[in-house]
Motif scaffolding. Structure first.
Motif, short mmCIF file in Angstrom:
data_model
loop_
_atom_site.label_atom_id
_atom_site.label_comp_id
_atom_site.label_asym_id
_atom_site.label_seq_id
_atom_site.Cartn_x
_atom_site.Cartn_y
_atom_site.Cartn_z
N UNK A 1 -33.88 -17.72 21.14
CA UNK A 1 -32.77 -18.05 22.05
C UNK A 1 -33.11 -19.27 22.90
N UNK A 2 -34.36 -19.33 23.39
CA UNK A 2 -34.77 -20.48 24.19
C UNK A 2 -34.72 -21.77 23.40
N UNK A 3 -35.16 -21.73 22.15
CA UNK A 3 -35.12 -22.94 21.30
C UNK A 3 -33.70 -23.38 21.05
N UNK A 4 -32.82 -22.42 20.78
CA UNK A 4 -31.41 -22.76 20.53
C UNK A 4 -30.77 -23.38 21.77
N UNK A 5 -31.06 -22.81 22.95
CA UNK A 5 -30.49 -23.31 24.20
C UNK A 5 -31.04 -24.69 24.57
N UNK A 6 -32.26 -24.97 24.15
CA UNK A 6 -32.86 -26.26 24.48
C UNK A 6 -32.13 -27.40 23.79
N UNK A 7 -31.49 -27.10 22.67
CA UNK A 7 -30.85 -28.16 21.89
C UNK A 7 -29.33 -28.17 22.01
N UNK A 8 -28.71 -27.02 22.30
CA UNK A 8 -27.25 -26.92 22.37
C UNK A 8 -26.84 -25.96 23.47
N UNK A 9 -25.53 -25.81 23.66
CA UNK A 9 -25.04 -24.82 24.62
C UNK A 9 -24.51 -23.59 23.90
N UNK A 10 -25.03 -23.31 22.72
CA UNK A 10 -24.63 -22.16 21.92
C UNK A 10 -24.81 -20.86 22.70
N UNK A 11 -23.93 -19.88 22.46
CA UNK A 11 -24.06 -18.57 23.10
C UNK A 11 -25.12 -17.78 22.37
N UNK A 12 -26.06 -17.17 23.11
CA UNK A 12 -27.20 -16.49 22.48
C UNK A 12 -27.24 -15.01 22.84
N UNK A 13 -27.63 -14.21 21.86
CA UNK A 13 -27.82 -12.77 22.04
C UNK A 13 -29.22 -12.42 21.56
N UNK A 14 -29.95 -11.65 22.35
CA UNK A 14 -31.29 -11.23 21.97
C UNK A 14 -31.39 -9.71 21.97
N UNK A 15 -32.00 -9.19 20.93
CA UNK A 15 -32.33 -7.78 20.88
C UNK A 15 -33.77 -7.60 21.36
N UNK A 16 -33.98 -6.66 22.29
CA UNK A 16 -35.33 -6.34 22.74
C UNK A 16 -35.50 -4.83 22.73
N UNK A 17 -36.74 -4.38 22.69
CA UNK A 17 -37.02 -2.95 22.77
C UNK A 17 -37.46 -2.56 24.18
N UNK B 1 -32.17 -16.11 32.01
CA UNK B 1 -33.61 -16.22 31.74
C UNK B 1 -33.86 -16.15 30.25
N UNK B 2 -34.90 -16.84 29.81
CA UNK B 2 -35.32 -16.91 28.41
C UNK B 2 -34.30 -17.64 27.52
N UNK B 3 -33.25 -18.20 28.13
CA UNK B 3 -32.22 -18.83 27.31
C UNK B 3 -31.31 -17.82 26.64
N UNK B 4 -31.25 -16.60 27.18
CA UNK B 4 -30.46 -15.52 26.60
C UNK B 4 -29.19 -15.32 27.42
N UNK B 5 -28.03 -15.32 26.75
CA UNK B 5 -26.77 -15.08 27.44
C UNK B 5 -26.41 -13.60 27.49
N UNK B 6 -26.81 -12.83 26.48
CA UNK B 6 -26.53 -11.40 26.46
C UNK B 6 -27.73 -10.71 25.81
N UNK B 7 -28.22 -9.65 26.46
CA UNK B 7 -29.40 -8.96 25.96
C UNK B 7 -29.08 -7.50 25.70
N UNK B 8 -29.56 -6.99 24.58
CA UNK B 8 -29.37 -5.59 24.20
C UNK B 8 -30.75 -4.95 24.09
#
Length: 471
Positions: free
Chosen positions: A110-126, A140-147
Motif C-alpha cells: 500500500x505504501x509503494x502504491x501511494x508513493x506513486x499515485x493517489x490510488x485507493x488502498x486496502x490492506x488485510x492484516x491479522x 498511516x502506512x499508505x492504507x486507506x482502509x484496513x481489515x
C-alpha cells in the motif's frame, strides 16, 4: 473498534477506468490484487465480472493456474516492488488490495502504491495492534482502509453466539433491522408448516430457505422442513422471538468457553469481555496462558489440554452455553467441538482454515464453522460495492446476499405498492424490511416505497447487479 462495513464507499466516486461501464450500468474499476491466496482468489472471483482485475503473486505456478480458472490478468512478481505494480497497471488503477498472508508485506504494498499515485488502498492484516495504530492515525502506512482478520472473525463469533441455531447474523439501518439465518431442527414447532402458518411475528419477513443444494425464495405456501436453513429479516426483538421459537437453547449465551489462546481466541475473549461477559479460556501453553490472563482481567484462564475429556468434565464445560474452538489446527478444533457436543454443550463454534471442511464439520455435529479468510474476503468485497449500496451480507458462500440500498427517485419501487413494484424485479428477490427516517417498516403488499427509504433486500447473487441498478 473496526466494525463491519456500513457506510458509503469513499472509493466509489474516485475510480479511474480505461473502460466505461459494465453491463449493469456501474463503473468499471481497474483493480490490482496483490496475493493470490484464498483471500485474493475469492476477491478476484467476486470482482471479475464487474471490474477489470489484475492479480499479482510471487508464485508463478499460482498465477498461471489463476489465468485459466478466472477471467483476470495475472502478473508473476513481487507486489512490494513499484516496478511490478507499474507493470500491473498502477497508473490506471482505482484500487489496490494487498491481501497476502504477511501483514508487513501488505503495508509495504500500500505504501509503494501511494508513493506513486493517489490510488485507493486496502490492506488485510491479522494483528489488531496494526489496526489500532492505523486507526490512531488514519492514512498511516499508505492504507486507506484496513481489515483485521482476527478481530473480524471474533466479531462474527460474538454475533452468531447470541442466537441459538443461527449460522449468520448481521445488522442493517444502524442496528434498527437484523438479518439472521437459522437451522430448523426436525422437532422445531415450525417444521412442516407453511410460511403463512409460521409467520406470527409483527416485524419479521421470511426471505428464503436453503434446502440441501437448493435455494428457495419463500412464499406463503412454502413448507418449512426440518433441516432447512431459513433466512429472516426484521426487528431485533422479532429475530430474538423467532430464535426462541425454532430452538430450545437459551436466548443468549451466558456461559462461554473458548478453547485456545490463539490470536483469534484471545480477540474473541476480549470481544465477549467488551460486551459484559466473563468467559473462560483454556490454553495448554504455560507462557501464553499467563500472557493472556494478564491481558484479559474478566476472563478465567485455565492452563490445560482441552482435548482431555476428563478435564472438560471436571471443569463442568458441559454447563457452557457455547464452546468456541480456536486452536491452531482444523483437526484439533473438530475434536474439541465433538467432545463438547458429547458432553452436552448447547452450541459449538469452530474455526477452520480449510474452507472445504466447512460442510463436513457441520455435517458431523459442529453447529457453526467459521473460516477467517472467507470472512476477510467478504468484508473487502463489501467495500467495493457501488456508492448507493449501504451494507452487504453474504450468505451460503456468496450464493445470495442481503443488501441495504437507499432508494433513488428513479427506482422501480417508487410510486407504487410493493406487490406491483416487485413484479418489475427479477426472480430471486425479496424486500425484507424498510427503514424510513429511523423507523422500521415491515413491508407488505400494500406498502409504498418512497425516495430516500433504505430497503433491506434478499437477492440471489446471480441477479445482484441487475437488482442494484433497478433500485
Amino acid at each position: 473498534m473496526l466494525q463491519p462495513f456500513s457506510h458509503r464507499n469513499p472509493f466509489a466516486d474516485r475510480s479511474k477506468t480505461a473502460g466505461n461501464s459494465n453491463d449493469s450500468g456501474g463503473t468499471v474499476v481497474y483493480v490490482i490484487i496483490v496475493g493470490a491466496g484464498e483471500v485474493g482468489r475469492s476477491i478476484a472471483a467476486n470482482l471479475e465480472e464487474t471490474h477489470d482485475v489484475v492479480v499479482v503473486d510471487r508464485d508463478a505456478a499460482v498465477t498461471e493456474e489463476l489465468t485459466y480458472s478466472l477471467d483476470v490478468l495475472t502478473i508473476h512478481g513481487d507486489g512490494t516492488d513499484l516496478e511490478t505494480l507499474r507493470e500491473a497497471g498502477l497508473e490506471q488503477a482505482g484500487l489496490v488490495i494487498a491481501c497476502t498472508d504477511n501483514d508487513e508485506t501488505n503495508a509495504v504494498v500500500c505504501g509503494a502504491a501511494k508513493a506513486a499515485t493517489d490510488v485507493f488502498t486496502i490492506a488485510r492484516v491479522r494483528r489488531r495492534m496494526l489496526l489500532e495504530t492505523w486507526q490512531g492515525s488514519q492514512g498511516a502506512f499508505g492504507v486507506d482502509f484496513m481489515v483485521c482478520t482476527d478481530l473480524l472473525t471474533a466479531q462474527t463469533i460474538f454475533r452468531i453466539s447470541g442466537l441459538p441455531s443461527a449460522h449468520d447474523v448481521d445488522t442493517f439501518a444502524g442496528g434498527l433491522i437484523r438479518m439472521a439465518e437459522f437451522d430448523i431442527p426436525t422437532d422445531s414447532p415450525i417444521a412442516d408448516r407453511t410460511v403463512s402458518e409460521a409467520d406470527c411475528y409483527d416485524s419479521l419477513t421470511f426471505a428464503a430457505l436453503f434446502r440441501d443444494d437448493e435455494m428457495l425464495v419463500t412464499r406463503g405456501d412454502t413448507v418449512i422442513r426440518g433441516g432447512d436453513r431459513v433466512v429472516v429479516i426484521g426487528s431485533p426483538d422479532s429475530i430474538n422471538d423467532f430464535a426462541d421459537e425454532v430452538a430450545t437453547a437459551p436466548e443468549e449465551a451466558e456461559e462461554v468457553v473458548i478453547v485456545g489462546a490463539s490470536e483469534i481466541g484471545y480477540q474473541t475473549a476480549r470481544e465477549f469481555e467488551d460486551h459484559g461477559f466473563r468467559p473462560r479460556l483454556i490454553e495448554r501453553d504455560h507462557d501464553r496462558a499467563r500472557e493472556v490472563a494478564e491481558a484479559l482481567p474478566n476472563t478465567m484462564v485455565m492452563e490445560s489440554d482441552a482435548t482431555d475429556a476428563d478435564f472438560l468434565a471436571r471443569e463442568h464445560v458441559d454447563e457452557a452455553d457455547v464452546v468456541i474452538a480456536a486452536l491452531d489446527s482444523d483437526e484439533k478444533n473438530l475434536l474439541v467441538s465433538l467432545l463438547a457436543d458429547r458432553l452436552g454443550v448447547d452450541r459449538t463454534v469452530a474455526i477452520i482454515e480449510t474452507p472445504e471442511y466447512a460442510d463436513l464439520f457441520e455435517t458431523v455435529g459442529v453447529d457453526v464453522a467459521i473460516n477467517p479468510r472467507e470472512e476477510t474476503a467478504e468484508e473487502i468485497v463489501r467495500f467495493t460495492r457501488t456508492d448507493h449500496t449501504e451494507k452487504v451480507a453474504m450468505l451460503e458462500h456468496d450464493r445470495a446476499e442481503v443488501i441495504e440500498i437507499e432508494v433513488a427517485p428513479e427506482s422501480v419501487l417508487v410510486g407504487q405498492n410493493i406487490a406491483a413494484a416487485t413484479n418489475k424485479l427479477p426472480e430471486g428477490v425479496v424486500i425484507g424490511a424498510i427503514s424510513r427516517a429511523g423507523e422500521h417498516i415491515t413491508p407488505r403488499g400494500s406498502t409504498t416505497v418512497e425516495p430516500g427509504d433504505h430497503v433491506i433486500v434478499f437477492v440471489d447473487a446471480a441477479v445482484l447487479d441487475e437488482v442494484v441498478d433497478l433500485i
